[in-house]
Design a protein around this motif. Structure first.
Motif, PDB file in Angstrom:
ATOM      1  N   LEU A   1      -8.386   2.964  -6.796  1.00  0.00           N
ATOM      2  CA  LEU A   1      -8.196   3.784  -5.684  1.00  0.00           C
ATOM      3  C   LEU A   1      -9.418   4.854  -5.503  1.00  0.00           C
ATOM      4  O   LEU A   1     -10.022   4.877  -6.689  1.00  0.00           O
ATOM      5  CB  LEU A   1      -7.107   4.992  -5.948  1.00  0.00           C
ATOM      6  CG  LEU A   1      -5.528   4.343  -6.284  1.00  0.00           C
ATOM      7  CD1 LEU A   1      -4.576   5.460  -6.925  1.00  0.00           C
ATOM      8  CD2 LEU A   1      -5.108   3.781  -4.981  1.00  0.00           C
ATOM      9  N   THR A   2      -9.716   5.437  -4.482  1.00  0.00           N
ATOM     10  CA  THR A   2     -10.904   6.311  -4.236  1.00  0.00           C
ATOM     11  C   THR A   2     -10.430   7.493  -4.496  1.00  0.00           C
ATOM     12  O   THR A   2      -9.097   7.918  -3.933  1.00  0.00           O
ATOM     13  CB  THR A   2     -11.857   6.121  -3.064  1.00  0.00           C
ATOM     14  OG1 THR A   2     -10.767   6.246  -1.934  1.00  0.00           O
ATOM     15  CG2 THR A   2     -12.155   4.559  -2.845  1.00  0.00           C
ATOM     16  N   ASP A   3     -11.385   8.621  -4.614  1.00  0.00           N
ATOM     17  CA  ASP A   3     -10.838  10.060  -4.702  1.00  0.00           C
ATOM     18  C   ASP A   3     -10.497  10.556  -3.412  1.00  0.00           C
ATOM     19  O   ASP A   3      -9.331  11.103  -3.013  1.00  0.00           O
ATOM     20  CB  ASP A   3     -12.210  10.955  -5.071  1.00  0.00           C
ATOM     21  CG  ASP A   3     -12.245  11.089  -6.437  1.00  0.00           C
ATOM     22  OD1 ASP A   3     -11.259  11.096  -7.142  1.00  0.00           O
ATOM     23  OD2 ASP A   3     -13.293  11.016  -6.960  1.00  0.00           O
ATOM     24  N   ALA A   4     -11.069   9.986  -2.255  1.00  0.00           N
ATOM     25  CA  ALA A   4     -10.814  10.357  -1.029  1.00  0.00           C
ATOM     26  C   ALA A   4      -9.336   9.812  -0.553  1.00  0.00           C
ATOM     27  O   ALA A   4      -8.677  10.635   0.144  1.00  0.00           O
ATOM     28  CB  ALA A   4     -11.609   9.542   0.099  1.00  0.00           C
ATOM     29  N   GLU A   5      -8.892   8.736  -1.143  1.00  0.00           N
ATOM     30  CA  GLU A   5      -7.652   8.355  -0.736  1.00  0.00           C
ATOM     31  C   GLU A   5      -6.426   9.316  -1.596  1.00  0.00           C
ATOM     32  O   GLU A   5      -5.321   9.512  -1.065  1.00  0.00           O
ATOM     33  CB  GLU A   5      -7.470   6.755  -1.620  1.00  0.00           C
ATOM     34  CG  GLU A   5      -7.796   5.513  -0.490  1.00  0.00           C
ATOM     35  CD  GLU A   5      -8.030   4.165  -1.238  1.00  0.00           C
ATOM     36  OE1 GLU A   5      -7.602   3.257  -0.507  1.00  0.00           O
ATOM     37  OE2 GLU A   5      -8.385   4.222  -2.401  1.00  0.00           O
ATOM     38  N   VAL A   6      -6.740   9.579  -2.954  1.00  0.00           N
ATOM     39  CA  VAL A   6      -5.864  10.333  -3.517  1.00  0.00           C
ATOM     40  C   VAL A   6      -5.815  11.752  -2.808  1.00  0.00           C
ATOM     41  O   VAL A   6      -4.727  12.469  -2.543  1.00  0.00           O
ATOM     42  CB  VAL A   6      -6.336  10.597  -4.884  1.00  0.00           C
ATOM     43  CG1 VAL A   6      -5.703  11.805  -5.626  1.00  0.00           C
ATOM     44  CG2 VAL A   6      -6.218   9.431  -5.529  1.00  0.00           C
TER      45      VAL A   6
ATOM     46  N   ALA B   1      -6.317  12.517   0.508  1.00  0.00           N
ATOM     47  CA  ALA B   1      -5.692  12.068   1.750  1.00  0.00           C
ATOM     48  C   ALA B   1      -4.010  12.250   1.400  1.00  0.00           C
ATOM     49  O   ALA B   1      -3.332  12.866   2.229  1.00  0.00           O
ATOM     50  CB  ALA B   1      -5.918  10.880   2.188  1.00  0.00           C
ATOM     51  N   VAL B   2      -3.687  11.899   0.374  1.00  0.00           N
ATOM     52  CA  VAL B   2      -2.351  12.054   0.035  1.00  0.00           C
ATOM     53  C   VAL B   2      -1.871  13.517  -0.567  1.00  0.00           C
ATOM     54  O   VAL B   2      -0.806  13.759  -0.196  1.00  0.00           O
ATOM     55  CB  VAL B   2      -1.839  10.855  -1.114  1.00  0.00           C
ATOM     56  CG1 VAL B   2      -0.308  11.141  -1.778  1.00  0.00           C
ATOM     57  CG2 VAL B   2      -2.135   9.448  -0.846  1.00  0.00           C
TER      58      VAL B   2
ATOM     59  N   ARG C   1       1.010  -1.326   0.045  1.00  0.00           N
ATOM     60  CA  ARG C   1      -0.057   0.272  -0.074  1.00  0.00           C
ATOM     61  C   ARG C   1       0.848   1.352   0.063  1.00  0.00           C
ATOM     62  O   ARG C   1       0.523   2.183  -0.667  1.00  0.00           O
ATOM     63  CB  ARG C   1      -0.922   0.113   1.304  1.00  0.00           C
ATOM     64  CG  ARG C   1      -1.624   1.469   1.348  1.00  0.00           C
ATOM     65  CD  ARG C   1      -2.440   1.337   2.748  1.00  0.00           C
ATOM     66  NE  ARG C   1      -3.551   0.395   2.567  1.00  0.00           N
ATOM     67  CZ  ARG C   1      -4.662   0.930   2.086  1.00  0.00           C
ATOM     68  NH1 ARG C   1      -4.789   2.149   1.663  1.00  0.00           N
ATOM     69  NH2 ARG C   1      -6.061  -0.017   2.166  1.00  0.00           N
ATOM     70  N   HIS C   2       1.770   1.192   0.784  1.00  0.00           N
ATOM     71  CA  HIS C   2       2.905   2.411   0.907  1.00  0.00           C
ATOM     72  C   HIS C   2       3.302   2.698  -0.443  1.00  0.00           C
ATOM     73  O   HIS C   2       3.495   4.036  -0.748  1.00  0.00           O
ATOM     74  CB  HIS C   2       3.731   2.057   1.917  1.00  0.00           C
ATOM     75  CG  HIS C   2       4.853   3.262   2.191  1.00  0.00           C
ATOM     76  ND1 HIS C   2       4.138   4.398   2.687  1.00  0.00           N
ATOM     77  CD2 HIS C   2       6.031   3.682   1.879  1.00  0.00           C
ATOM     78  CE1 HIS C   2       5.297   5.490   2.689  1.00  0.00           C
ATOM     79  NE2 HIS C   2       6.355   4.872   2.173  1.00  0.00           N
TER      80      HIS C   2
ATOM     81  N   GLU D   1       0.892   4.481  -2.510  1.00  0.00           N
ATOM     82  CA  GLU D   1       0.797   6.041  -2.128  1.00  0.00           C
ATOM     83  C   GLU D   1       1.801   6.645  -2.488  1.00  0.00           C
ATOM     84  O   GLU D   1       1.848   7.860  -2.828  1.00  0.00           O
ATOM     85  CB  GLU D   1       0.664   5.823  -0.505  1.00  0.00           C
ATOM     86  CG  GLU D   1      -0.580   5.409  -0.045  1.00  0.00           C
ATOM     87  CD  GLU D   1      -0.806   5.335   1.568  1.00  0.00           C
ATOM     88  OE1 GLU D   1      -1.952   4.975   1.907  1.00  0.00           O
ATOM     89  OE2 GLU D   1       0.252   5.423   2.183  1.00  0.00           O
TER      90      GLU D   1
END
Ligand code: ADP
Ligand code: MG
Length: 486
Positions: free
Chosen positions: A293-298, A300-301, A63-64, A67
């Motif tokens: 991936l979700t928009d929220a994950e992007v 968050a980065v 996962r890292h 990211e």
């Protein structure tokens, strides 16, 4: 903005260059296994069953690393693809135990982006990024350990790489160097790759073609594999462009091929032609689900992105009033920018920039040290600047004090006290010395008054000498002017 032109026997030529950079992702574990990625460990000490490709082993995405790729994509102002896919790129090689590399072919995690080049003289230019995808590194064949055998070290096998592909927007070695420098700077700011070309954590394939100035179509390119320093990239481009021009001017044509840079002989040589090119038989890796991936994950980065070099440069220009060139030098490395800001805080920003760039970086360059290893801290340099600003010492004396600080690590104030370097601003004391200087040089005084005004500098020099450089130069000038002209 001028595009470099190579003069051939039959006219002028232009270079067209696109770079493919393999950047090793900063991550403690590999792309699809938990094995360590630390550089320099004993051979084959960091190999999991997945990396060794034992039958039945299944990859699990890190996962890292994902990211980190997203983070890099955002730093390159690129589209992030919420859906991407891993493919198998099949080929046989001794240091590739799986018999294929897991890569992203049709559906990379990052799409189009851009990089702004900082060119000599403060010019800037935007270069397109075509894509960024994630893939595994291969192992390493060691040919120099035994006279008749080749050994394989799989520590690198499975390490996460980002392949970052540029558009063919570069027009010469200078552009290519500026591109790599800027890309490395951005990766380091982001903390996604250490950019260390000597250790191989950033490697570069250089695609070069040439065309006649004025032509709009691109010529056939050659790809030079695995060039491992910016200097070699420049040299390889120079050499390769001339080689191609010579062939074309001789009536020949360029075969698309893969070449190698030979640093020992400073030339490129053929590795394989297009006919021998691999057919990688790409297909989606059945062991891995598509990456979603979700928009929220992007987002968050995105929320954790630092201020990047371009934004920082703009801020330095606007907030500190620095020239673009100085701002560019300071922001090239985050540690340099931080050092500068610590020095500039509450002080004259331009004076601080001059001291950091000219004096400190100049001295560090001479000793091959990084700003993080500076023998003079930001606070100490700030202290020296304060002594100049409050007229305790002159700028001239400050340079001597600085040299002493570099050598001893002492504070400026301590050195000034110890050596009695305090500037003399006492008008009476300086006046007395000026009187002596003028009395001793009566002939020159007469010449000066007779019109030889160049002698003014001589009197300043003599007065400064008589005070061991400690007289305030402004006061000296004032007194001399009134005495000589009055
Ligand atoms: P491949 O996957 O075969 O290496 P790509 O189309 O991905 O081919 O291109 C690889 C690199 O070659 C890119 O960086 C691109 O900018 C560059 N490139 C493409 N055409 C040319 C050309 N005519 N001259 C120089 N570089 C080129
Ligand atoms: Mg390629």
């Amino acid at each position: 903005m001028s595009i470099p032109v190579i003069q051939g026997d039959t006219g002028d030529w232009e270079m067209v260059i696109g770079l493919e950079v393999h950047a090793q992702v900063i991550s403690r574990s590999k792309l699809f296994s938990g094995a360590s990625t630390v550089f320099g460990a004993a051979p084959n000490s960091q190999v999991s069953l997945v990396d060794a490709a034992l039958p039945g082993m299944l990859p699990v995405i890190n996962r890292h690393a994902v990211e980190q790729a997203v983070r890099t994509g955002l730093g390159l102002m690129a589209e992030i693809n919420l859906k991407s896919r891993f493919d198998r790129k099949n080929y046989f090689y001794a240091d590739l135990p799986q018999g294929y590399q897991i890569s992203q072919y049709e559906h990379p995690i990052v799409g189009k982006g851009e990089i702004i080049l900082d060119l000599p003289g403060g010019a800037m230019r935007t270069v397109g990024i075509t894509r960024l995808h994630l893939e595994q590194d291969a192992g390493k064949s060691l040919h120099d350990q035994h006279p008749t055998q080749t050994f394989v070290d799989l520590n690198r096998s499975g390490v996460a790489l980002m392949e970052i592909v540029s558009e063919p927007d570069l027009r010469g070695p200078e552009d290519a160097a500026a591109y790599l420098t800027k890309l490395r700077s951005i990766l380091r700011y982001l903390g996604t790759c250490d950019g260390n070309m000597e250790e191989g954590s950033m490697r570069c394939d250089v695609n070069v073609s040439v065309r006649r100035v004025g032509d709009t179509a691109f010529g056939t390119r050659c790809e030079i594999k695995n060039v491992n320093s910016i200097r070699h990239v420049r040299q390889a481009i120079e050499y390769e462009a001339r080689r191609q021009i010579e062939i074309l001017e001789g009536g020949g044509s360029i075969e698309q091929e893969t070449r190698l840079w030979d640093p020992g002989r400073s030339l490129t040589r053929s590795m394989r032609s297009k006919e021998e090119a691999h057919d990688y038989r790409y297909f989606p890796d059945p062991d891995l689900l598509p990456l979603e991936l979700t928009d929220a994950e992007v987002e968050a980065v995105r929320a954790t992105l630092p201020e990047l070099p371009d934004e920082k440069k703009l801020r330095f220009i606007n907030h500190y009033g620095l020239p673009a060139y100085d701002a560019g030098v300071l922001v090239a490395e985050r540690a340099r920018a931080d050092f500068y800001e610590a020095v500039a805080r509450g002080r004259d920003a331009k004076l601080a920039a001059n001291w950091v760039i000219t004096e400190l970086f100049g001295a560090l360059n001479k000793t091959g040290k990084d700003v993080t290893e500076s023998p003079v801290s930001a606070d100490q340099l700030g202290g020296l600047i304060d002594l100049i600003t409050d007229d305790t010492i002159s700028g001239r004396i400050a340079k001597d004090v600085f040299a002493e600080m570099l050598e001893t690590g002492k504070d400026a104030a301590a050195i000034v006290e110890e050596k009695g370097l305090r500037q003399v601003t006492d008008t009476g004391a300086i006046e007395a010395i000026v009187d002596q200087v003028l009395a001793k040089n009566a002939d020159k005084v007469a010449e000066y008054r007779g019109g030889k005004e160049k002698l003014f500098g001589f009197f300043v020099g003599q007065t400064m000498k008589a005070t061991q450089g400690k007289a305030n130069p402004g006061v000296v000038n004032q007194i001399l002017k009134s005495k000589l002209n009055g």
